[in-house]
Design an enzyme around this catalytic site. Structure first.
Site, PDB file in Angstrom:
ATOM      1  N   SER A 145       0.873  -1.244   0.072  1.00 17.23           N
ATOM      2  CA  SER A 145       0.038   0.022  -0.159  1.00 17.23           C
ATOM      3  C   SER A 145       1.011   1.257  -0.066  1.00 17.23           C
ATOM      4  O   SER A 145       1.984   1.196   0.450  1.00 17.23           O
ATOM      5  CB  SER A 145      -0.885  -0.075   1.220  1.00 17.23           C
TER       6      SER A 145
ATOM      7  N   TYR B  78      -1.656  -0.184  10.582  1.00 14.02           N
ATOM      8  CA  TYR B  78      -1.874  -0.281   9.076  1.00 14.02           C
ATOM      9  C   TYR B  78      -0.724   0.059   8.619  1.00 14.02           C
ATOM     10  O   TYR B  78      -0.119  -0.827   7.531  1.00 14.02           O
ATOM     11  CB  TYR B  78      -3.179   0.061   8.645  1.00 14.02           C
TER      12      TYR B  78
END
Length: 252
Positions: free
Chosen positions: A139, A152
């Site tokens: 990501s 995250y």
């Protein structure tokens, strides 16, 4: 002989879109997910196009992974591609307000799950050798932190560094490794993160022309089908509408 791809988290989002596109392109598929009903539907849809094996498992369960991949049917034992797609984000609160259980779930899924699946399939991938590939879904959060990203962001930074380190260890085996890092993407991922908050989902994507799962599926297929002597180390993709914010400066 058709090549075989393993896709984790294949019941929605990037994984489902990739399964559909790879089936159309003649790849045999091993699809994993936690929802057996969805896996059954996907298999029924894609089986007329190619060979499909579905495995209901949780990537957080190391023993489940070992058992599943150590007992593959003969037609599925030659693995050409692993797409480590299973992953999630939970919560958007600042660290001091976060739920520790959600942190641990992200670590277990995005780090432990990804490494467990990779470890289980490395022997088959190395045996396949030239043109075998591992594509890890990272990501932009692994490079660019943001408020509420906390754990995250940390897990996706791990995915990036783990991918680069795998490249070092697999030098000479012919196995390629890529970290594909999408930006703002419209999928079930955000509903999971917000606990099913459709208002937050709609507000996030309104007017953005966000990345779609089909965009990532096409990118995955392109990477997988590159000539065997080429390796994409890292690939970061954002929608045109997304860029970077200025540095935050708190003033007294």
């Amino acid at each position: 002989m058709n090549k075989t791809a393993v896709i984790t988290g294949a019941t929605s989002g990037f994984g489902l879109a990739a399964a559909k596109l790879f089936a159309q392109s003649g790849w045999n598929l091993i699809l994993t997910g936690r929802r057996s009903d969805r896996l059954k539907q996907i298999k029924e849809t894609l089986s007329p196009q190619t060979k499909v094996l579905t495995l209901t498992l949780d990537v957080c369960d190391t023993e489940q992974i070992k058992t599943a991949f150590n007992s593959l049917p003969p037609d599925f034992q030659s693995i050409h591609l692993l797409i480590n797609n299973a992953g999630l984000a939970l919560g958007t609160e600042p660290a001091q307000q976060s739920d520790l259980a959600q942190w641990h779930t992200m670590i277990d899924t995005n780090i432990k799950g990804l490494t467990s699946v990779t470890h289980a399939l490395l022997p088959q991938l190395i045996n396949t050798g030239k043109s075998a590939s591992i594509i890890n879904i990272g990501s932009i959060a692994g490079q660019w932190p943001y408020p509420g990203g906390n754990v995250y962001c940390g897990t996706k930074a791990f995915v990036e560094q783990f991918s680069l380190a795998l490249r070092c260890d697999l030098a000479g085996t012919g196995v390629r490794v890529t970290c594909l890092a999408p930006g703002l993407s419209e999928s079930e991922f955000t509903l999971v993160r917000t606990g099913g908050d459709t208002e937050a989902y709609n507000a996030l994507y309104k007017g953005t022309d966000a990345i779609q799962p089909e965009d990532i599926a096409a990118t995955l297929l392109w990477i997988a089908q590159l000539p065997a002597h080429l390796n994409i180390n890292q690939l970061e993709i954002m929608p045109v509408s997304q860029s970077w914010s200025p540095f935050a400066v708190h003033r007294h």
